[in-house]
Design an enzyme around this catalytic site. Structure first.
Site, PDB file in Angstrom:
ATOM      1  CB  SER A   5       1.595 -46.159   5.346  1.00  9.95           C
ATOM      2  OG  SER A   5       1.980 -44.909   4.807  1.00  9.95           O
ATOM      3  CE1 TYR A   7       6.592 -48.204   4.768  1.00  6.48           C
ATOM      4  CE2 TYR A   7       5.545 -46.339   3.678  1.00  6.48           C
ATOM      5  CZ  TYR A   7       5.804 -47.066   4.823  1.00  6.48           C
ATOM      6  OH  TYR A   7       5.270 -46.671   6.025  1.00  6.48           O
TER       7      TYR A   7
HETATM    8  N1  LIG Z   1       6.777 -42.481  10.844  1.00  2.00           N
HETATM    9  C1  LIG Z   1       6.013 -42.357   9.775  1.00  2.00           C
HETATM   10  O1  LIG Z   1       6.018 -41.319   9.095  1.00  2.00           O
HETATM   11  C2  LIG Z   1       5.101 -43.490   9.370  1.00  2.00           C
HETATM   12  C3  LIG Z   1       4.018 -43.223   8.513  1.00  2.00           C
HETATM   13  C4  LIG Z   1       3.170 -44.253   8.149  1.00  2.00           C
HETATM   14  C5  LIG Z   1       3.386 -45.535   8.625  1.00  2.00           C
HETATM   15  N2  LIG Z   1       4.449 -45.769   9.444  1.00  2.00           N
HETATM   16  C6  LIG Z   1       4.656 -47.156   9.916  1.00  2.00           C
HETATM   17  O2  LIG Z   1       4.709 -47.152  11.320  1.00  2.00           O
HETATM   18  C7  LIG Z   1       5.419 -48.312  11.761  1.00  2.00           C
HETATM   19  C8  LIG Z   1       6.382 -47.927  12.868  1.00  2.00           C
HETATM   20  O3  LIG Z   1       7.394 -47.095  12.355  1.00  2.00           O
HETATM   21  P1  LIG Z   1       7.927 -45.815  13.127  1.00  2.00           P
HETATM   22  O4  LIG Z   1       7.460 -44.633  12.394  1.00  2.00           O
HETATM   23  O5  LIG Z   1       7.628 -45.904  14.575  1.00  2.00           O
HETATM   24  O6  LIG Z   1       9.498 -45.955  12.833  1.00  2.00           O
HETATM   25  P2  LIG Z   1      10.723 -46.306  13.785  1.00  2.00           P
HETATM   26  O7  LIG Z   1      10.811 -45.338  14.906  1.00  2.00           O
HETATM   27  O8  LIG Z   1      11.894 -46.439  12.860  1.00  2.00           O
HETATM   28  O9  LIG Z   1      10.363 -47.727  14.387  1.00  2.00           O
HETATM   29  C9  LIG Z   1      10.466 -48.906  13.640  1.00  2.00           C
HETATM   30  C10 LIG Z   1      10.443 -50.077  14.580  1.00  2.00           C
HETATM   31  O10 LIG Z   1      10.522 -51.288  13.805  1.00  2.00           O
HETATM   32  C11 LIG Z   1      11.540 -52.096  14.337  1.00  2.00           C
HETATM   33  N3  LIG Z   1      12.175 -52.903  13.297  1.00  2.00           N
HETATM   34  C12 LIG Z   1      12.740 -52.484  12.126  1.00  2.00           C
HETATM   35  N4  LIG Z   1      13.314 -53.508  11.479  1.00  2.00           N
HETATM   36  C13 LIG Z   1      13.116 -54.603  12.264  1.00  2.00           C
HETATM   37  C14 LIG Z   1      13.494 -55.961  12.157  1.00  2.00           C
HETATM   38  N5  LIG Z   1      14.232 -56.409  11.118  1.00  2.00           N
HETATM   39  N6  LIG Z   1      13.134 -56.818  13.131  1.00  2.00           N
HETATM   40  C15 LIG Z   1      12.426 -56.380  14.213  1.00  2.00           C
HETATM   41  N7  LIG Z   1      12.036 -55.115  14.366  1.00  2.00           N
HETATM   42  C16 LIG Z   1      12.387 -54.232  13.415  1.00  2.00           C
HETATM   43  C17 LIG Z   1      12.557 -51.128  14.954  1.00  2.00           C
HETATM   44  O11 LIG Z   1      13.271 -51.749  16.012  1.00  2.00           O
HETATM   45  P3  LIG Z   1      14.796 -52.246  15.978  1.00  2.00           P
HETATM   46  O12 LIG Z   1      15.546 -51.322  15.061  1.00  2.00           O
HETATM   47  O13 LIG Z   1      15.197 -52.206  17.405  1.00  2.00           O
HETATM   48  O14 LIG Z   1      14.703 -53.646  15.461  1.00  2.00           O
HETATM   49  C18 LIG Z   1      11.626 -50.072  15.540  1.00  2.00           C
HETATM   50  O15 LIG Z   1      11.203 -50.440  16.830  1.00  2.00           O
HETATM   51  C19 LIG Z   1       6.086 -48.900  10.507  1.00  2.00           C
HETATM   52  O16 LIG Z   1       5.344 -50.020  10.072  1.00  2.00           O
HETATM   53  C20 LIG Z   1       5.974 -47.766   9.492  1.00  2.00           C
HETATM   54  O17 LIG Z   1       5.943 -48.243   8.161  1.00  2.00           O
HETATM   55  C21 LIG Z   1       5.308 -44.787   9.840  1.00  2.00           C
END
Ligand SMILES: NC(=O)c1ccc[n+]([C@@H]2O[C@H](COP(=O)([O-])OP(=O)(O)OC[C@H]3O[C@@H](n4cnc5c(N)ncnc54)[C@H](OP(=O)(O)O)[C@@H]3O)[C@@H](O)[C@H]2O)c1
Length: 271
Positions: free
Chosen positions: A139, A152
């Site tokens: 990130s 985080y």
């Molecule tokens: N969106 C942003 O602004 C942003 C910015 C920078 C980096 N990121 C990074 O991008 C990545 C993806 O996030 P996203 O933005 O796509 O958010 P998201 O839509 O909330 O997706 C998160 C994913 O992680 C899975 N997950 C969460 N806890 C879990 C667990 N205990 N076991 C297995 N799977 C788990 C969730 O699936 P289930 O709930 O079905 O388990 C979901 O598929 C993350 O690493 C996040 O830190 C996001």
């Protein structure tokens, strides 16, 4: 032989988009997360839209033996993985003492421990097969210490530095390692973090664009990529030293963006 990509956190957001774009490139995909129904819906859609094999492994990555369980399941199905996307993750935001300790523990298990364990579990197979790729989702928060996102941002710094170190270990051995450092993306992340403003640092980009940029960076064997011009510029203009001063400025900036020292939200603690 068709190449197989395993994507964690593939039930929504960036993970679902990685699965879709990798399938569109002809990869078979293995989707990992906790939500069985969402994973199976994604897998069905991917099979019918892209004609590749799409399988599901339901696994909670907070479990200490999660990576081994996934590896055993892959072995039982005779699946070898050529591309690992360590994407699953979530964040916490707020005053450290107000964030549930168990929530931060889970965050480290998913964002850091599972990512390292899955790399241990799957990299030897890639080396034995003559090559592969690992894509780790860090990130822009990983470029500096971020007060009120203390765990985080530290976890994402780990992901970035771990990826850069591995990349250089595997240089010339057929395995590419890429760190992706997105700014804000409208996904389930915002709801999970429990603070809308907490996910608003930088320029907002749609998930499909972030993933397209990431896959292009992988094609070019880049070390890391920060999707979005504004995010890339601010990530690189951000002074890194003196570290203590950077953290102090970060505290002021974050407090003003969040409109005061943020309270950790119960919603985030409950998820
Ligand atoms: N969106 C942003 O602004 C942003 C910015 C920078 C980096 N990121 C990074 O991008 C990545 C993806 O996030 P996203 O933005 O796509 O958010 P998201 O839509 O909330 O997706 C998160 C994913 O992680 C899975 N997950 C969460 N806890 C879990 C667990 N205990 N076991 C297995 N799977 C788990 C969730 O699936 P289930 O709930 O079905 O388990 C979901 O598929 C993350 O690493 C996040 O830190 C996001």
């Amino acid at each position: 032989m068709t190449s197989t990509a395993l994507i964690t956190g593939a039930s929504s957001g960036l993970g679902a988009e990685f699965a879709t774009q990798l399938a569109a490139r002809g990869h078979d995909v293995v989707l990992v997360a906790r939500s069985r129904e969402r994973l199976e819906t994604e897998a069905r859609r991917i099979r019918s839209e892209h004609g590749v094999n799409a399988e599901v492994i339901v696994q909670d990555l907070t479990e200490p033996d999660a990576a081994q369980l996934i590896k055993s399941e892959l072995d039982a199905r005779g699946r070898r993985v050529d591309l690992l996307v360590n994407n699953a993750g979530f964040g916490t935001c707020g005053r450290f003492e107000e964030i549930a300790g168990a929530r931060d523990h889970d965050q480290l298990m998913v964002n850091v421990v599972a990512l390292v364990d899955l790399s241990h579990a799957l990299l030897p197979g890639m080396l034995a097969n003559g090559g592969g790729s690992v894509v780790n989702i860090a990130s822009t928060a990983g470029f500096q210490p971020s007060p009120y996102f203390a765990v985080y941002s530290a976890a994402k710094t780990f992901v970035l530095n771990f990826s850069l170190a591995l990349r250089n270990e595997y240089r010339g051995r057929g395995v590419k390692v890429l760190a992706v450092c997105p700014g804000p993306v409208p996904t389930g992340f915002v709801e999970a973090i429990g603070n809308e403003k907490g996910a608003s640092f930088g320029s907002l980009l749609p998930a499909d664009r972030v993933v397209r940029t990431a896959l292009r960076a992988l094609d070019r064997n880049r070390a890391y990529v920060t999707p979005g011009f504004g995010n890339a510029v601010s990530a690189h203009l951000m002074p890194r030293r003196p570290r203590a001063l950077v953290a102090a400025i970060g505290e002021r900036v974050t407090r003003s963006v969040l409109g005061g020292a943020p309270k950790a939200r119960a919603a985030a603690a409950a998820r």
